[in-house]
Design an enzyme around this catalytic site. Sequence first.
Site, mmCIF file in Angstrom:
data_model
loop_
_atom_site.group_PDB
_atom_site.id
_atom_site.type_symbol
_atom_site.label_atom_id
_atom_site.label_comp_id
_atom_site.label_asym_id
_atom_site.label_seq_id
_atom_site.Cartn_x
_atom_site.Cartn_y
_atom_site.Cartn_z
ATOM 1 C CG ASN A 80 0.341 -2.405 8.792
ATOM 2 O OD1 ASN A 80 0.804 -3.373 9.395
ATOM 3 N ND2 ASN A 80 0.675 -1.165 9.089
ATOM 4 C CB ALA A 95 -0.914 -0.009 1.216
ATOM 5 C CB CYS A 96 4.400 1.925 0.868
ATOM 6 S SG CYS A 96 4.304 1.782 2.654
ATOM 7 C CE1 TYR A 118 9.056 -2.109 1.593
ATOM 8 C CE2 TYR A 118 6.969 -0.954 1.858
ATOM 9 C CZ TYR A 118 7.680 -2.133 1.810
ATOM 10 O OH TYR A 118 7.027 -3.323 1.977
ATOM 11 C CB SER A 172 17.261 -7.312 8.578
ATOM 12 O OG SER A 172 18.440 -7.966 8.180
ATOM 13 C CB THR A 196 -7.208 5.828 10.041
ATOM 14 O OG1 THR A 196 -7.024 6.578 8.844
ATOM 15 C CG2 THR A 196 -8.038 6.600 11.041
ATOM 16 N NE ARG A 197 -0.690 3.592 8.349
ATOM 17 C CZ ARG A 197 -0.611 4.918 8.538
ATOM 18 N NH1 ARG A 197 -1.722 5.636 8.619
ATOM 19 N NH2 ARG A 197 0.555 5.514 8.620
ATOM 20 C CB ALA A 224 1.296 0.219 14.257
ATOM 21 N NE ARG A 250 -0.638 3.593 3.034
ATOM 22 C CZ ARG A 250 0.658 3.628 3.394
ATOM 23 N NH1 ARG A 250 1.135 2.754 4.245
ATOM 24 N NH2 ARG A 250 1.449 4.535 2.885
HETATM 25 N N1 GKE Z 1 5.864 0.895 13.930
HETATM 26 C C1 GKE Z 1 5.245 1.576 14.901
HETATM 27 N N2 GKE Z 1 5.625 1.424 16.192
HETATM 28 N N3 GKE Z 1 4.278 2.452 14.545
HETATM 29 C C2 GKE Z 1 3.642 3.123 15.511
HETATM 30 C C3 GKE Z 1 3.967 2.985 16.879
HETATM 31 C C4 GKE Z 1 5.015 2.096 17.228
HETATM 32 O O1 GKE Z 1 5.360 1.915 18.396
HETATM 33 N N4 GKE Z 1 3.154 3.793 17.595
HETATM 34 C C5 GKE Z 1 2.355 4.415 16.721
HETATM 35 N N5 GKE Z 1 2.651 4.020 15.448
HETATM 36 C C6 GKE Z 1 2.040 4.574 14.245
HETATM 37 C C7 GKE Z 1 3.033 5.016 13.175
HETATM 38 O O2 GKE Z 1 3.584 6.280 13.499
HETATM 39 C C8 GKE Z 1 2.131 5.053 11.947
HETATM 40 O O3 GKE Z 1 1.464 6.295 11.871
HETATM 41 C C9 GKE Z 1 1.122 3.935 12.214
HETATM 42 O O4 GKE Z 1 1.267 3.569 13.598
HETATM 43 C C10 GKE Z 1 1.365 2.704 11.384
HETATM 44 O O5 GKE Z 1 2.730 2.417 11.435
HETATM 45 P P1 GKE Z 1 3.373 1.101 10.783
HETATM 46 O O6 GKE Z 1 2.515 -0.083 11.088
HETATM 47 O O7 GKE Z 1 4.789 1.056 11.228
HETATM 48 O O8 GKE Z 1 3.412 1.368 9.218
HETATM 49 P P2 GKE Z 1 2.462 2.059 8.106
HETATM 50 O O9 GKE Z 1 1.106 1.472 8.134
HETATM 51 O O10 GKE Z 1 2.555 3.541 8.206
HETATM 52 O O11 GKE Z 1 3.266 1.660 6.829
HETATM 53 C C11 GKE Z 1 3.482 0.305 6.506
HETATM 54 O O12 GKE Z 1 2.571 0.003 5.517
HETATM 55 C C12 GKE Z 1 2.613 -1.289 5.041
HETATM 56 C C13 GKE Z 1 1.596 -1.406 3.939
HETATM 57 O O13 GKE Z 1 0.374 -0.907 4.332
HETATM 58 C C14 GKE Z 1 4.898 0.202 5.986
HETATM 59 O O14 GKE Z 1 5.809 0.430 7.029
HETATM 60 C C15 GKE Z 1 5.150 -1.091 5.333
HETATM 61 O O15 GKE Z 1 5.617 -2.004 6.309
HETATM 62 C C16 GKE Z 1 4.010 -1.769 4.651
HETATM 63 O O16 GKE Z 1 4.200 -1.739 3.289
#
Ligand code: GKE
Length: 336
Positions: A180, A121-122, A151, A336, A223-224, A195, A289
Site C-alpha cells: 500500500n 501484497a495482494c 488482482y 485510470s 489494519t495495514r 485508503a 495485512r
Molecule cells: N479505498 C478506500 N477508501 N478504503 C477505505 C476507505 C475509503 O474511503 N475507508 C476505509 N477503507 C478501508 C478499506 O475498506 C480497506 O479495509 C482498507 O481501508 C484499505 O483499503 P485500500 O487502501 O483501498 O486497499 P487494501 O490495503 O485493502 O488493498 C490494496 O493493497 C495494496 C497492496 O498492499 C489494494 O487495493 C492494492 O491497491 C494494493 O496492491
Amino acid sequence: MIKNKKILVVGAGGFIGGHLINRLLQNKNILIAADIKPKEYWFQDFEEVKNHYSMDMKDINNCRKVTKDVDYVFNMACNMGGMGFIENNKAECMQSVLINTNLLISCKENKIKKYFFSSSACAYNKSKQQKANIEGLKEEDAYPADPEDGYGWEKLFSERMCRHFMEDYKLPVRVARYHNIYGPYGTFDGGREKAPAALCRKVIKAKKNNEKKIEVWGDGKQTRTFLYIDDCIEGTLRLFESDYTEPVNIGSDEQVSINKMIEIIEDISGTNKLQREYKLDKPKGVRGRSSNNDLAKKILKWSFKIKLKAGLKKTYDWIDSEVSKHGSNLSRYTKS
Ligand code: GKE
C-alpha cells in the site's frame, strides 16, 4: 546507483512510475516513458524524458517497439486501484497479465539486461490475513496460493512467469511486493483511490464544507502497513541493483488501524474529531495485512524511513492544494 543507462518505464503516467522516472532522471540515465493513458492524464511528466509513448502494452507489437535498444525495463503498469476498484473489476485487473507476458517476451527477444515487476501484497494467502493484529507477512506466506481474487491472482501468476523467464531464458528479473504505497501525485478521487488518499480527501472536504462526519468503509479496525512513495522508490532501486531474484516485500514496519490513520489525518488537518459513519457493506479486503521486512533489511540493507504521520502530512497538503486549485475538475487525478 543506476547511471548512464537507457531505461524504459511502463506505467510512466501512473503514481509510482512518475516518481520512479523523476528519481532515475537524476543520474544521467536516458528515460523512455510509456503508458496507456493519453499524456494529459499522466500524473507527472518530465521534459527530460527522451520518448513518451501513449500505447497499450496488452498489444505485443507495442511492447516490441518500446523495448528495442533499452538496457532496463521497469514494469509498473497494471489496471488497478484501492479496494473499491479491485473488488469490483476482477476481469479488468486480471487482463494486466497480458502486459507482463508481452513485455517479458519482448524483453527476451530484445535481449534486455534486467526486468523489474511491481507485484503486490495482494499476492499473499488470504487465510493468513483474517485477524486485525497479525504478524507481518513473510515472503513465503504467499504459498500455498490463495491470493486476493482477481488482482492478487494476476500478480502471483505474473511473479511466477518472471521467475520462469529467468530460469528458462536467463532474463534477469527483480520482483517487489508493494505494501500500500501512498503519497503525492496519485489518485485520490474517482473510485480507484486507496485508503490514505481517500481518507485525506474526505477530511479535507469535510473541513472545507464544514461537515461534521466522514464515511469510513468497514468498522475501521482493519489494519495495514502503508509505505510512503520516496521510501518505495529507494527500496525498489536497491532491490533492482541487488542480486536477489525472488519476490521481496517493500513495506513499512508501522502497522495501523484505519481508525488510527483517520486520527492522524484529523490531527494534521486541525479539525475537531469528525463523526465516523461506518459503512460495513463497502469493500473491505482482508482484515489485517502488514509487511514483514526482515528480508529487505538483510539483503538490501534497507528499511522505511518516513513515518506515517510525516508521509500523510505531505500527502494531505498536496491533495488539499489540488482540491483548492481544481475544485471538482479533477480528471487528471481520477482517470485510470
Ligand atoms: N479505498 C478506500 N477508501 N478504503 C477505505 C476507505 C475509503 O474511503 N475507508 C476505509 N477503507 C478501508 C478499506 O475498506 C480497506 O479495509 C482498507 O481501508 C484499505 O483499503 P485500500 O487502501 O483501498 O486497499 P487494501 O490495503 O485493502 O488493498 C490494496 O493493497 C495494496 C497492496 O498492499 C489494494 O487495493 C492494492 O491497491 C494494493 O496492491
